[in-house]
Design a protein around this motif. Structure first.
Motif, PDB file in Angstrom:
ATOM      1  N   ARG A   2       9.844 -35.665 -46.469  1.00  0.00           N
ATOM      2  CA  ARG A   2      10.711 -35.376 -45.317  1.00  0.00           C
ATOM      3  C   ARG A   2      11.805 -36.415 -45.189  1.00  0.00           C
ATOM      4  O   ARG A   2      11.526 -37.596 -44.999  1.00  0.00           O
ATOM      5  N   VAL A  47      14.145 -38.071 -43.042  1.00  0.00           N
ATOM      6  CA  VAL A  47      14.236 -38.165 -41.589  1.00  0.00           C
ATOM      7  C   VAL A  47      15.553 -38.782 -41.120  1.00  0.00           C
ATOM      8  O   VAL A  47      16.101 -38.407 -40.083  1.00  0.00           O
ATOM      9  N   PRO A  77      18.192 -33.492 -30.349  1.00  0.00           N
ATOM     10  CA  PRO A  77      16.952 -32.734 -30.224  1.00  0.00           C
ATOM     11  C   PRO A  77      15.735 -33.557 -30.649  1.00  0.00           C
ATOM     12  O   PRO A  77      15.867 -34.525 -31.397  1.00  0.00           O
ATOM     13  N   SER A  78      14.593 -33.146 -30.167  1.00  0.00           N
ATOM     14  CA  SER A  78      13.337 -33.756 -30.556  1.00  0.00           C
ATOM     15  C   SER A  78      13.139 -33.617 -32.072  1.00  0.00           C
ATOM     16  O   SER A  78      13.455 -32.576 -32.640  1.00  0.00           O
ATOM     17  N   GLY A  79      12.672 -34.691 -32.710  1.00  0.00           N
ATOM     18  CA  GLY A  79      12.427 -34.641 -34.148  1.00  0.00           C
ATOM     19  C   GLY A  79      13.646 -34.955 -35.000  1.00  0.00           C
ATOM     20  O   GLY A  79      13.591 -34.861 -36.227  1.00  0.00           O
ATOM     21  N   SER A  80      14.745 -35.364 -34.357  1.00  0.00           N
ATOM     22  CA  SER A  80      15.981 -35.587 -35.120  1.00  0.00           C
ATOM     23  C   SER A  80      16.076 -36.979 -35.732  1.00  0.00           C
ATOM     24  O   SER A  80      16.998 -37.248 -36.504  1.00  0.00           O
ATOM     25  N   GLY A  81      15.152 -37.870 -35.395  1.00  0.00           N
ATOM     26  CA  GLY A  81      15.135 -39.191 -36.038  1.00  0.00           C
ATOM     27  C   GLY A  81      15.536 -40.347 -35.128  1.00  0.00           C
ATOM     28  O   GLY A  81      15.692 -41.477 -35.581  1.00  0.00           O
ATOM     29  N   LYS A  82      15.634 -40.077 -33.822  1.00  0.00           N
ATOM     30  CA  LYS A  82      16.088 -41.109 -32.886  1.00  0.00           C
ATOM     31  C   LYS A  82      15.114 -42.282 -32.824  1.00  0.00           C
ATOM     32  O   LYS A  82      15.505 -43.441 -32.946  1.00  0.00           O
ATOM     33  N   THR A  83      13.840 -41.964 -32.635  1.00  0.00           N
ATOM     34  CA  THR A  83      12.830 -43.025 -32.569  1.00  0.00           C
ATOM     35  C   THR A  83      12.759 -43.787 -33.888  1.00  0.00           C
ATOM     36  O   THR A  83      12.684 -45.013 -33.914  1.00  0.00           O
ATOM     37  N   THR A  84      12.806 -43.057 -34.988  1.00  0.00           N
ATOM     38  CA  THR A  84      12.733 -43.704 -36.297  1.00  0.00           C
ATOM     39  C   THR A  84      13.891 -44.678 -36.475  1.00  0.00           C
ATOM     40  O   THR A  84      13.701 -45.797 -36.969  1.00  0.00           O
ATOM     41  N   PHE A 106       9.813 -39.811 -44.816  1.00  0.00           N
ATOM     42  CA  PHE A 106       8.359 -39.834 -44.677  1.00  0.00           C
ATOM     43  C   PHE A 106       7.853 -38.846 -45.704  1.00  0.00           C
ATOM     44  O   PHE A 106       7.973 -37.631 -45.510  1.00  0.00           O
TER      45      PHE A 106
END
Ligand code: ADP
Ligand code: MG
Length: 268
Positions: free
Chosen positions: A26, A28, A47-54, A23
């Protein structure tokens, strides 16, 4: 769960190879490679922000990716890459057809508020698959029974609890008769006492042999249900393996530190 009838060398349902996504500046996802075998449940933790959703969104091409390839049941997702490495985006109609085999459920339920539960479920099969209304309704009622909501067909979403709405969202995704289901922290927005009823539905799907990718913070559940646990941090898969191995004998400091927080909170 594994299906005995499948040969041990069956092609995976999803194969991710060298997936990278930025992004802006960044980075990701960094060279993520992962196989999702047919009939199995892969739980993704990290952890949160590690790219799982992406990563989940890339599988469904809700997010474009920069490098790598995703193969879904033998078909490329999103792009064709020539032997020379040039990428060409697939036609929208091809992308839409592949996408229709991939069910996805998010943290927020996203039900259509102006439609009854039944209409929420039958809308896509009728519009996208051209299913006739009678067949779609029969399917919807079967699915509502499966998620324990047979008596809610004619309710509007606002009259349901969060747990019930999330079970409707799962039934709605299943109505497309997908080959794989992706779940992105589907219990995170729920009151604690409603989490169990949603997890029970997902567990039943696993037992029925659905192929699933489950991003979750419910460590105990991931341990119970998943065939494989994948730990992602900073856009990279740090470790993956059977739940027993990862949870009892993590190799990396990152995973050990991550799990310790759950241990300390008595959540694992
Ligand atoms: P996770 O699901 O593991 O919490 P995400 O995949 O949501 O992580 O996000 C990974 C990183 O990408 C985060 O730093 C997030 O801020 C960033 N990110 C996610 N979506 C976008 C976007 N649409 N635009 C810019 N940055 C994004
Ligand atoms: Mg996320």
């Amino acid at each position: 769960m594994s299906i005995d009838a499948l040969p041990a060398v069956a092609a995976p349902m999803i194969e991710i190879r060298g997936l990278s996504k930025r992004f802006g500046s960044r980075h990701v996802l960094r060279q993520v490679s992962l196989q999702i075998p047919k009939g199995q449940t892969v739980a993704v933790i990290g952890p949160s922000g590690s790219g799982k959703t992406t990563m989940l969104r890339c599988i469904n091409l809700l997010e474009e990716f920069d490098e790598g390839a995703i193969v879904f049941d033998g078909d490329p997702i999103g792009y064709l890459t020539s032997p020379g490495g040039r990428r060409r985006r697939l036609p929208e109609r091809v992308i839409a057809a592949t996408r229709s085999h991939i069910g996805i459920v998010f943290q927020s339920f996203n039900l259509f508020p102006h439609m009854t539960v039944l209409r929420n479920i039958i809308a896509a099969p009728i519009r996208v698959k051209g299913m006739d209304r009678g067949a779609a309704e029969r399917l919807a009622r079967d699915l509502l029974a499966r998620v324990g909501l047979s008596d809610k067909a004619d309710e509007y979403p606002i009259r349901l609890s969060g747990g019930q709405q999330q079970r409707v969202a799962i039934a709605r995704a299943l109505a497309m008769q997908p080959k794989v289901m992706l779940f992105d922290e589907v219990t995170s927005a729920l009151d604690p006492e409603l989490v169990g009823e949603v997890l029970a539905v997902i567990k039943q799907l696993a037992e029925d042999g659905m192929t699933m990718v489950l991003v979750t913070h419910e460590m105990q559940f991931a341990r119970d249900v998943a065939d494989t646990i994948v730990f992602i941090a900073d856009g990279t898969i740090i470790e993956q393996g059977p739940p027993k191995t990862l949870f009892t004998n993590p190799k990396s400091d990152r995973l050990r530190a991550f799990l310790k927080r759950y241990h300390d909170a008595y959540l694992l």
